[in-house]
Design a protein around this motif. Structure first.
Motif, PDB file in Angstrom:
ATOM      1  N   TRP A 126       0.842  -1.196   0.000  1.00 54.96           N
ATOM      2  CA  TRP A 126       0.000   0.000   0.000  1.00 54.96           C
ATOM      3  C   TRP A 126       0.875   1.244   0.000  1.00 54.96           C
ATOM      4  CZ3 TRP A 126      -5.161   0.470  -0.698  1.00 54.96           C
ATOM      5  CH2 TRP A 126      -5.860  -0.741  -0.786  1.00 54.96           C
ATOM      6  N   PRO A 127       0.384   2.346  -0.522  1.00 56.18           N
ATOM      7  CA  PRO A 127       1.192   3.565  -0.562  1.00 56.18           C
ATOM      8  C   PRO A 127       1.110   4.341   0.741  1.00 56.18           C
ATOM      9  CG  PRO A 127      -0.901   3.996  -1.605  1.00 56.18           C
ATOM     10  CD  PRO A 127      -0.923   2.533  -1.186  1.00 56.18           C
ATOM     11  N   SER A 128       1.883   5.390   0.819  1.00 52.50           N
ATOM     12  CA  SER A 128       1.878   6.275   1.983  1.00 52.50           C
ATOM     13  C   SER A 128       0.497   6.899   2.177  1.00 52.50           C
ATOM     14  CB  SER A 128       2.910   7.390   1.768  1.00 52.50           C
ATOM     15  OG  SER A 128       2.506   8.217   0.676  1.00 52.50           O
ATOM     16  N   LEU A 129       0.270   7.411   3.372  1.00 51.42           N
ATOM     17  CA  LEU A 129      -0.989   8.109   3.635  1.00 51.42           C
ATOM     18  C   LEU A 129      -1.114   9.363   2.774  1.00 51.42           C
ATOM     19  CD1 LEU A 129      -1.400   7.773   7.510  1.00 51.42           C
ATOM     20  CD2 LEU A 129      -2.367   6.350   5.690  1.00 51.42           C
ATOM     21  N   GLU A 130       0.016   9.995   2.475  1.00 54.93           N
ATOM     22  CA  GLU A 130      -0.022  11.174   1.605  1.00 54.93           C
ATOM     23  C   GLU A 130      -0.571  10.816   0.227  1.00 54.93           C
ATOM     24  OE1 GLU A 130       2.846  12.178   4.847  1.00 54.93           O
ATOM     25  OE2 GLU A 130       2.428  10.395   3.657  1.00 54.93           O
ATOM     26  N   ALA A 131      -0.160   9.653  -0.301  1.00 57.56           N
ATOM     27  CA  ALA A 131      -0.671   9.214  -1.599  1.00 57.56           C
ATOM     28  C   ALA A 131      -2.150   8.854  -1.507  1.00 57.56           C
ATOM     29  CB  ALA A 131       0.135   8.018  -2.103  1.00 57.56           C
ATOM     30  N   GLN A 132      -2.541   8.239  -0.397  1.00 54.69           N
ATOM     31  CA  GLN A 132      -3.960   7.909  -0.213  1.00 54.69           C
ATOM     32  C   GLN A 132      -4.810   9.180  -0.122  1.00 54.69           C
ATOM     33  OE1 GLN A 132      -4.775   4.808   2.753  1.00 54.69           O
ATOM     34  NE2 GLN A 132      -2.655   4.108   2.573  1.00 54.69           N
ATOM     35  N   VAL A 133      -4.284  10.204   0.524  1.00 54.64           N
ATOM     36  CA  VAL A 133      -4.990  11.483   0.591  1.00 54.64           C
ATOM     37  C   VAL A 133      -5.134  12.085  -0.805  1.00 54.64           C
ATOM     38  CG1 VAL A 133      -4.785  13.893   1.343  1.00 54.64           C
ATOM     39  CG2 VAL A 133      -4.424  12.032   2.979  1.00 54.64           C
ATOM     40  N   ALA A 134      -4.072  12.026  -1.606  1.00 56.13           N
ATOM     41  CA  ALA A 134      -4.138  12.579  -2.960  1.00 56.13           C
ATOM     42  C   ALA A 134      -5.235  11.899  -3.772  1.00 56.13           C
ATOM     43  CB  ALA A 134      -2.783  12.437  -3.652  1.00 56.13           C
ATOM     44  N   ALA A 135      -5.384  10.590  -3.610  1.00 56.18           N
ATOM     45  CA  ALA A 135      -6.395   9.851  -4.372  1.00 56.18           C
ATOM     46  C   ALA A 135      -7.802  10.280  -3.978  1.00 56.18           C
ATOM     47  CB  ALA A 135      -6.215   8.350  -4.161  1.00 56.18           C
ATOM     48  N   ILE A 136      -8.071  10.392  -2.688  1.00 57.68           N
ATOM     49  CA  ILE A 136      -9.423  10.745  -2.257  1.00 57.68           C
ATOM     50  C   ILE A 136      -9.698  12.228  -2.491  1.00 57.68           C
ATOM     51  CG2 ILE A 136      -8.881  11.254   0.164  1.00 57.68           C
ATOM     52  CD1 ILE A 136     -11.943   9.272  -1.078  1.00 57.68           C
ATOM     53  N   ALA A 137      -8.662  13.077  -2.433  1.00 59.56           N
ATOM     54  CA  ALA A 137      -8.850  14.496  -2.748  1.00 59.56           C
ATOM     55  C   ALA A 137      -9.256  14.659  -4.212  1.00 59.56           C
ATOM     56  CB  ALA A 137      -7.567  15.275  -2.463  1.00 59.56           C
ATOM     57  N   ASP A 138      -8.719  13.822  -5.082  1.00 61.71           N
ATOM     58  CA  ASP A 138      -9.104  13.826  -6.498  1.00 61.71           C
ATOM     59  C   ASP A 138     -10.595  13.527  -6.634  1.00 61.71           C
ATOM     60  OD1 ASP A 138      -8.978  13.746  -9.305  1.00 61.71           O
ATOM     61  OD2 ASP A 138      -8.338  11.657  -9.331  1.00 61.71           O
ATOM     62  N   ASP A 139     -11.064  12.486  -5.943  1.00 60.22           N
ATOM     63  CA  ASP A 139     -12.485  12.129  -6.010  1.00 60.22           C
ATOM     64  C   ASP A 139     -13.368  13.265  -5.490  1.00 60.22           C
ATOM     65  OD1 ASP A 139     -11.912   9.683  -7.061  1.00 60.22           O
ATOM     66  OD2 ASP A 139     -12.360   8.526  -5.257  1.00 60.22           O
ATOM     67  N   ILE A 140     -12.996  13.832  -4.346  1.00 55.44           N
ATOM     68  CA  ILE A 140     -13.809  14.904  -3.766  1.00 55.44           C
ATOM     69  C   ILE A 140     -13.870  16.096  -4.716  1.00 55.44           C
ATOM     70  CG2 ILE A 140     -13.920  16.596  -1.887  1.00 55.44           C
ATOM     71  CD1 ILE A 140     -12.745  14.410  -0.047  1.00 55.44           C
ATOM     72  N   ALA A 141     -12.737  16.419  -5.328  1.00 50.52           N
ATOM     73  CA  ALA A 141     -12.701  17.568  -6.237  1.00 50.52           C
ATOM     74  C   ALA A 141     -13.591  17.350  -7.444  1.00 50.52           C
ATOM     75  CB  ALA A 141     -11.260  17.845  -6.669  1.00 50.52           C
ATOM     76  N   TYR A 142     -13.413  16.226  -8.143  1.00 53.08           N
ATOM     77  CA  TYR A 142     -14.182  16.103  -9.382  1.00 53.08           C
ATOM     78  C   TYR A 142     -15.637  15.741  -9.125  1.00 53.08           C
ATOM     79  CZ  TYR A 142     -13.709  10.916  -9.852  1.00 53.08           C
ATOM     80  OH  TYR A 142     -13.767   9.555  -9.690  1.00 53.08           O
ATOM     81  N   ASP A 143     -15.936  15.031  -8.035  1.00 53.01           N
ATOM     82  CA  ASP A 143     -17.338  14.780  -7.701  1.00 53.01           C
ATOM     83  C   ASP A 143     -18.127  16.082  -7.640  1.00 53.01           C
ATOM     84  OD1 ASP A 143     -17.238  12.026  -7.479  1.00 53.01           O
ATOM     85  OD2 ASP A 143     -17.039  11.996  -5.306  1.00 53.01           O
ATOM     86  N   ASN A 144     -17.520  17.095  -7.066  1.00 52.04           N
ATOM     87  CA  ASN A 144     -18.237  18.334  -6.790  1.00 52.04           C
ATOM     88  C   ASN A 144     -18.023  19.418  -7.840  1.00 52.04           C
ATOM     89  OD1 ASN A 144     -19.509  17.803  -4.049  1.00 52.04           O
ATOM     90  ND2 ASN A 144     -17.407  17.157  -3.700  1.00 52.04           N
ATOM     91  N   HIS A 145     -16.808  19.557  -8.324  1.00 48.58           N
ATOM     92  CA  HIS A 145     -16.561  20.601  -9.311  1.00 48.58           C
ATOM     93  C   HIS A 145     -17.132  20.242 -10.674  1.00 48.58           C
ATOM     94  CE1 HIS A 145     -13.090  21.857  -6.492  1.00 48.58           C
ATOM     95  NE2 HIS A 145     -14.164  22.582  -6.251  1.00 48.58           N
ATOM     96  N   ASP A 146     -17.270  18.953 -10.972  1.00 45.19           N
ATOM     97  CA  ASP A 146     -17.937  18.573 -12.220  1.00 45.19           C
ATOM     98  C   ASP A 146     -19.424  18.925 -12.160  1.00 45.19           C
ATOM     99  OD1 ASP A 146     -15.484  17.647 -12.953  1.00 45.19           O
ATOM    100  OD2 ASP A 146     -16.039  15.541 -13.127  1.00 45.19           O
ATOM    101  N   ILE A 147     -20.018  18.890 -10.967  1.00 42.76           N
ATOM    102  CA  ILE A 147     -21.390  19.370 -10.806  1.00 42.76           C
ATOM    103  C   ILE A 147     -21.462  20.849 -11.161  1.00 42.76           C
ATOM    104  CG2 ILE A 147     -23.147  19.955  -9.079  1.00 42.76           C
ATOM    105  CD1 ILE A 147     -22.511  17.345  -7.670  1.00 42.76           C
TER     106      ILE A 147
END
Length: 386
Positions: free
Chosen positions: A185-206
């Motif tokens: 598994w990757p570092s927590l920093e990498a895991q944060v980057a992945a979920i931040a991507d989801d949060i950003a496009y989930d909402n900004h695509d709206i």
């Protein structure tokens, strides 16, 4: 950086770079991860994201998001989460800024076309191409290829969505060059980057879908998570018209998702008992994420967005036209590599799969508008806009 959690990535404990650097190459009072971030920001590949599709192909409006603005928004969300969890903000930011660098023109439509074109030669994957771009193709330094990013940065980019158990040819190539323990598994920093991507496009695509008129508020309110957030927004601003509150809805959703993620991730990290980044890598699963209840609601939102926005007839037509451009360019360069710029012609190979992969490297680096320009020059304007 001070006050880091013991399970965070510490710059002074980095596993270093593939090519040792000393003396003049280390400029200014920056640590390893700060230099990684700056190398991304100063790269040509990062600047090209300005003209690469996020949702809309070559959008006419100045206010629509593109890969560059999306990456900046991901980085903002990622840094906020990292700070709250005691993680390394600089590494998190660098990972967020770089995560989409491997995307070809026209987003997923362009990736699908390159995947089909390279079917006999190993295929194409934008995540692996991010590593390929940063380690091999972008070469601003005189003594080595690539940006020579830290191992921790490259590992996070390779595995931000979890272990890579079946790497394709491009990932195997860069992993052989600088092994990244792809099965952990990757570092927590990498895991944060992945979920931040989801949060950003989930909402900004709206936000962009509403701006484009492809989504309506009534449609969105059929999604339970959106309806709940809208109720809270209306309760705060009962006297304002709905159209004044649409961006407040997006902010409400982002805040709600980040708060849930922090609460759930803190509990998951504590339950796992990790005391170092190596413990994180051997944890056997992700430690950063939304609560199960909100994750289920977020999946409902994604299903809605695919049906209502990403698969909207106008979007499907744009994707089809994009595939025509990418497929046509690949075929043209296969037939006559001399149609590429001289520096790319010089690097051409006669043997396969190197020949086709070289052509794909060139096309993947294109912006939307450059791909359209090249297609028009070869096939004519009518074909490019079909």
């Amino acid at each position: 950086m001070t006050d880091l959690a013991p399970y965070a990535c510490h710059a002074d404990r980095s596993r270093g770079r593939l090519h040792p650097e000393a003396g003049g190459e280390t400029r200014g009072p920056r640590d390893t991860y700060q230099r990684d971030r700056d190398r991304i920001v100063h790269s040509i590949a990062f600047r090209r994201l300005r003209h690469k599709t996020q949702v809309f192909v070559s959008p006419d409006g100045d206010h629509y998001r593109v890969r560059l603005t999306h990456s900046l928004e991901v980085a903002q969300i990622g840094r906020t989460i990292a700070r709250a969890l005691g993680l390394n903000e600089d590494l998190t930011e660098a990972l967020c800024l770089a995560h989409d660098i491997g995307h070809p023109p026209f987003g997923h439509a362009g990736e699908d076309a390159l995947e089909a074109a390279l079917e006999a030669h190993g295929g194409f994957d934008h995540n692996a191409h991010t590593l390929r771009t940063l380690m091999l193709l972008e070469s601003p330094y005189p003594r080595f290829a690539g940006l020579n990013l830290s191992w921790d940065m490259l590992e996070g980019l390779a595995k931000h969505n979890g272990p890579v158990l079946h790497p394709g040819w491009a990932m195997r190539e860069v992993d052989a060059l600088f092994p990244m323990q792809l099965d952990s598994w990757p570092s927590l920093e990498a895991q944060v980057a992945a979920i931040a991507d989801d949060i950003a496009y989930d909402n900004h695509d709206i936000d962009d879908g509403l701006r484009a008129g492809l989504l309506t508020l009534d449609q969105l309110l059929d999604v339970p998570m959106v309806a709940d957030c809208w109720s809270r927004v209306r309760a705060r601003y009962p006297d304002l018209p709905a159209e004044k509150l649409l961006r407040e809805l997006v902010r409400e959703q982002i805040g709600m998702m980040v708060t849930d993620l922090l609460d759930h991730s803190r509990a998951t990290i504590a339950a796992a008992g990790v005391g170092s980044v190596d413990d994180v890598r051997q944890a056997g699963g992700p430690l950063i994420g939304l609560s199960p209840a909100l994750a289920a609601r977020e999946r409902d939102l994604k299903r809605f967005m695919y049906a209502a926005l990403y698969h909207h007839p106008s979007q499907l037509a744009a994707a089809s036209a994009a595939r025509v451009v990418v497929t046509g360019l690949f075929a043209a360069y296969q037939a006559d590599p001399c149609l590429m710029p001289p520096e790319w012609v010089a690097g051409s190979r006669a043997d396969e799969p190197a020949r086709s992969r070289h052509i794909a490297d060139f096309i993947a680096g294109m912006t939307d508008r450059y791909a359209q320009k090249c297609h028009a020059e070869i096939f004519g304007d009518a074909a490019a806009s079909a």
